[in-house]
Write a protein that holds these residues in place. Sequence first.
Motif, PDB file in Angstrom:
ATOM      1  N   GLY A   5       0.794  -1.213   0.000  1.00 19.52           N
ATOM      2  CA  GLY A   5       0.000   0.000   0.000  1.00 19.52           C
ATOM      3  C   GLY A   5       0.825   1.261   0.000  1.00 19.52           C
ATOM      4  O   GLY A   5       2.055   1.232  -0.029  1.00 19.52           O
ATOM      5  N   LEU A   6       0.099   2.351   0.034  1.00 17.82           N
ATOM      6  CA  LEU A   6       0.726   3.662  -0.008  1.00 17.82           C
ATOM      7  C   LEU A   6       0.989   4.183   1.395  1.00 17.82           C
ATOM      8  O   LEU A   6       0.180   4.005   2.303  1.00 17.82           O
ATOM      9  N   GLY A   7       2.121   4.817   1.540  1.00 18.18           N
ATOM     10  CA  GLY A   7       2.429   5.552   2.757  1.00 18.18           C
ATOM     11  C   GLY A   7       2.919   6.925   2.330  1.00 18.18           C
ATOM     12  O   GLY A   7       3.455   7.075   1.226  1.00 18.18           O
ATOM     13  N   ASN A   8       2.735   7.924   3.157  1.00 13.23           N
ATOM     14  CA  ASN A   8       3.210   9.256   2.786  1.00 13.23           C
ATOM     15  C   ASN A   8       3.782   9.974   4.002  1.00 13.23           C
ATOM     16  O   ASN A   8       3.939   9.388   5.072  1.00 13.23           O
ATOM     17  N   SER A   9       4.085  11.247   3.829  1.00 11.23           N
ATOM     18  CA  SER A   9       4.679  12.009   4.923  1.00 11.23           C
ATOM     19  C   SER A   9       3.800  11.973   6.162  1.00 11.23           C
ATOM     20  O   SER A   9       4.299  11.883   7.284  1.00 11.23           O
ATOM     21  N   ALA A  10       2.475  12.032   5.952  1.00 11.41           N
ATOM     22  CA  ALA A  10       1.558  12.022   7.098  1.00 11.41           C
ATOM     23  C   ALA A  10       1.601  10.690   7.828  1.00 11.41           C
ATOM     24  O   ALA A  10       1.863  10.631   9.034  1.00 11.41           O
ATOM     25  N   SER A  11       1.357   9.603   7.113  1.00  8.62           N
ATOM     26  CA  SER A  11       1.216   8.302   7.756  1.00  8.62           C
ATOM     27  C   SER A  11       2.508   7.786   8.370  1.00  8.62           C
ATOM     28  O   SER A  11       2.489   7.090   9.391  1.00  8.62           O
ATOM     29  N   HIS A  12       3.651   8.131   7.770  1.00 11.09           N
ATOM     30  CA  HIS A  12       4.910   7.531   8.213  1.00 11.09           C
ATOM     31  C   HIS A  12       5.866   8.462   8.960  1.00 11.09           C
ATOM     32  O   HIS A  12       6.786   7.978   9.615  1.00 11.09           O
ATOM     33  N   THR A  13       5.659   9.768   8.868  1.00 14.57           N
ATOM     34  CA  THR A  13       6.629  10.653   9.532  1.00 14.57           C
ATOM     35  C   THR A  13       5.987  11.705  10.426  1.00 14.57           C
ATOM     36  O   THR A  13       6.688  12.350  11.201  1.00 14.57           O
ATOM     37  N   ILE A  14       4.674  11.891  10.329  1.00 10.58           N
ATOM     38  CA  ILE A  14       4.001  12.913  11.141  1.00 10.58           C
ATOM     39  C   ILE A  14       3.052  12.302  12.167  1.00 10.58           C
ATOM     40  O   ILE A  14       3.205  12.491  13.373  1.00 10.58           O
ATOM     41  N   THR A  15       2.061  11.554  11.693  1.00 11.07           N
ATOM     42  CA  THR A  15       1.034  10.992  12.579  1.00 11.07           C
ATOM     43  C   THR A  15       1.603  10.197  13.752  1.00 11.07           C
ATOM     44  O   THR A  15       1.095  10.313  14.878  1.00 11.07           O
ATOM     45  N   PRO A  16       2.656   9.374  13.554  1.00 11.71           N
ATOM     46  CA  PRO A  16       3.184   8.616  14.706  1.00 11.71           C
ATOM     47  C   PRO A  16       3.597   9.479  15.887  1.00 11.71           C
ATOM     48  O   PRO A  16       3.590   9.012  17.032  1.00 11.71           O
ATOM     49  N   HIS A  17       3.950  10.749  15.631  1.00  8.37           N
ATOM     50  CA  HIS A  17       4.383  11.635  16.714  1.00  8.37           C
ATOM     51  C   HIS A  17       3.217  12.391  17.354  1.00  8.37           C
ATOM     52  O   HIS A  17       3.389  13.041  18.386  1.00  8.37           O
ATOM     53  N   LEU A  18       2.043  12.310  16.733  1.00  6.77           N
ATOM     54  CA  LEU A  18       0.879  13.023  17.252  1.00  6.77           C
ATOM     55  C   LEU A  18       0.031  12.160  18.177  1.00  6.77           C
ATOM     56  O   LEU A  18      -0.761  12.675  18.964  1.00  6.77           O
ATOM     57  N   LEU A  19       0.173  10.855  18.056  1.00  3.48           N
ATOM     58  CA  LEU A  19      -0.653   9.928  18.821  1.00  3.48           C
ATOM     59  C   LEU A  19       0.042   9.500  20.109  1.00  3.48           C
ATOM     60  O   LEU A  19       1.244   9.222  20.112  1.00  3.48           O
ATOM     61  N   ALA A  20      -0.721   9.445  21.189  1.00  2.00           N
ATOM     62  CA  ALA A  20      -0.156   9.039  22.481  1.00  2.00           C
ATOM     63  C   ALA A  20       0.348   7.603  22.428  1.00  2.00           C
ATOM     64  O   ALA A  20       1.398   7.277  22.991  1.00  2.00           O
ATOM     65  N   LYS A  21      -0.397   6.740  21.737  1.00  2.00           N
ATOM     66  CA  LYS A  21      -0.006   5.345  21.582  1.00  2.00           C
ATOM     67  C   LYS A  21      -0.123   4.957  20.106  1.00  2.00           C
ATOM     68  O   LYS A  21      -1.142   4.406  19.682  1.00  2.00           O
ATOM     69  N   PRO A  22       0.900   5.244  19.302  1.00  2.00           N
ATOM     70  CA  PRO A  22       0.847   4.908  17.874  1.00  2.00           C
ATOM     71  C   PRO A  22       0.614   3.410  17.684  1.00  2.00           C
ATOM     72  O   PRO A  22       1.210   2.586  18.387  1.00  2.00           O
ATOM     73  N   PRO A  23      -0.256   3.027  16.733  1.00  2.00           N
ATOM     74  CA  PRO A  23      -0.558   1.605  16.517  1.00  2.00           C
ATOM     75  C   PRO A  23       0.534   0.863  15.748  1.00  2.00           C
ATOM     76  O   PRO A  23       0.440  -0.343  15.554  1.00  2.00           O
ATOM     77  N   TYR A  24       1.550   1.567  15.298  1.00  2.00           N
ATOM     78  CA  TYR A  24       2.644   0.929  14.569  1.00  2.00           C
ATOM     79  C   TYR A  24       3.917   1.740  14.734  1.00  2.00           C
ATOM     80  O   TYR A  24       3.882   2.913  15.097  1.00  2.00           O
ATOM     81  N   ASP A  25       5.027   1.091  14.470  1.00  2.00           N
ATOM     82  CA  ASP A  25       6.330   1.752  14.447  1.00  2.00           C
ATOM     83  C   ASP A  25       6.690   1.957  12.982  1.00  2.00           C
ATOM     84  O   ASP A  25       6.967   0.999  12.259  1.00  2.00           O
ATOM     85  N   ALA A  26       6.682   3.201  12.550  1.00  2.00           N
ATOM     86  CA  ALA A  26       6.903   3.504  11.134  1.00  2.00           C
ATOM     87  C   ALA A  26       8.278   3.074  10.643  1.00  2.00           C
ATOM     88  O   ALA A  26       8.470   2.860   9.440  1.00  2.00           O
ATOM     89  N   LEU A  27       9.228   2.913  11.547  1.00  2.00           N
ATOM     90  CA  LEU A  27      10.590   2.545  11.156  1.00  2.00           C
ATOM     91  C   LEU A  27      10.843   1.044  11.197  1.00  2.00           C
ATOM     92  O   LEU A  27      11.822   0.569  10.629  1.00  2.00           O
TER      93      LEU A  27
END
Length: 319
Positions: free
Chosen positions: A87-109
């Motif tokens: 699937g597609l990932g972009n700046s939002a899903s992989h580099t921004i959103t993970p830092h906005l959520l208290a408990k991110p559902p995934y580790d983008a790295l």
Amino acid sequence: MIKRILGATALSLAVVAAHAQTWPTHAVKYIVPFPPGGATDLMSRPLVERLQQRLGQPVVIENIGGAGGSIGATRIAQAKADGYVIGLGNSASHTITPHLLAKPPYDALKDFTPIAMINEYVNILVVNPALGVKNMEEFLALAKSKPGALRYGSAGNGSSNHLTAEVLASQARLKFIHVPYKGNGPALTDVIAGHIDWMFGTISEVLPYLESGKLIALGTSGVARDALLPKVPPIAEAVPKFEVTGFMAVFGPANLPAAVVQRLNTEVNAILKTPEIVERYANAGMKAVGSSPKELEQRVRADHALWKKVIETAGIKAE
């Protein structure tokens, strides 16, 4: 011992080769973690159409929007690592959103296999003509003379254009008032109406209003002028070293077989070089850009670190 090692290596290579020859044997699901009709969807469809032709199997898009791309991205991360869900990932899903959520559902790295970049895009700083500025220098001078007075809109708290504005404010040492909206459309409407003073928007979003004179473009967040807006200079000419460039890319779940990664990377990069894709992306204000899996991994890590710092410094939280 040496014979055993060589034998094991040969067997491993044989397995990889066999997988490359047999995959895919049935339909592949391509998740777009945003709603239909948006830029991520519109850029994915021509790519997927050509990808299924080259793979010889259906590639079916599934739009799973919500939570800044994190819901759809989670589906990719949790999929079986056999190449049949990518699937597609972009700046939002992989580099921004993970830092906005208290408990991110995934580790983008760690929870994804980088496959290939597909494009890069920039934001354009636009103002209402009534603001009375015609270029970045005048805009910066006005902002400095009225600290905390100018109001800018965004697609929401933590959105890419919100964070781009935060970078500008930090580097130019300016103070603005942020007015978050539920999407860029309402924000642009209020800039045009004069309810707020300025905002960052993508080229495809702002171009019609620039042509009609309802908005004025002062600068691009990229490092060069865009062919669609050749008269709009980079903001970096007025604010040295300023640059914010977003990306879209193809990812799979972690531990995707090397043969699948190589096949997909080869096909995606070939598609991105075709004149029709280059033109289609350019007409949307985006640059078709391929990459190796390693280059994509490095890009994600660099932007991940950049936005982590910006978000923590500004104290931004998800709405």
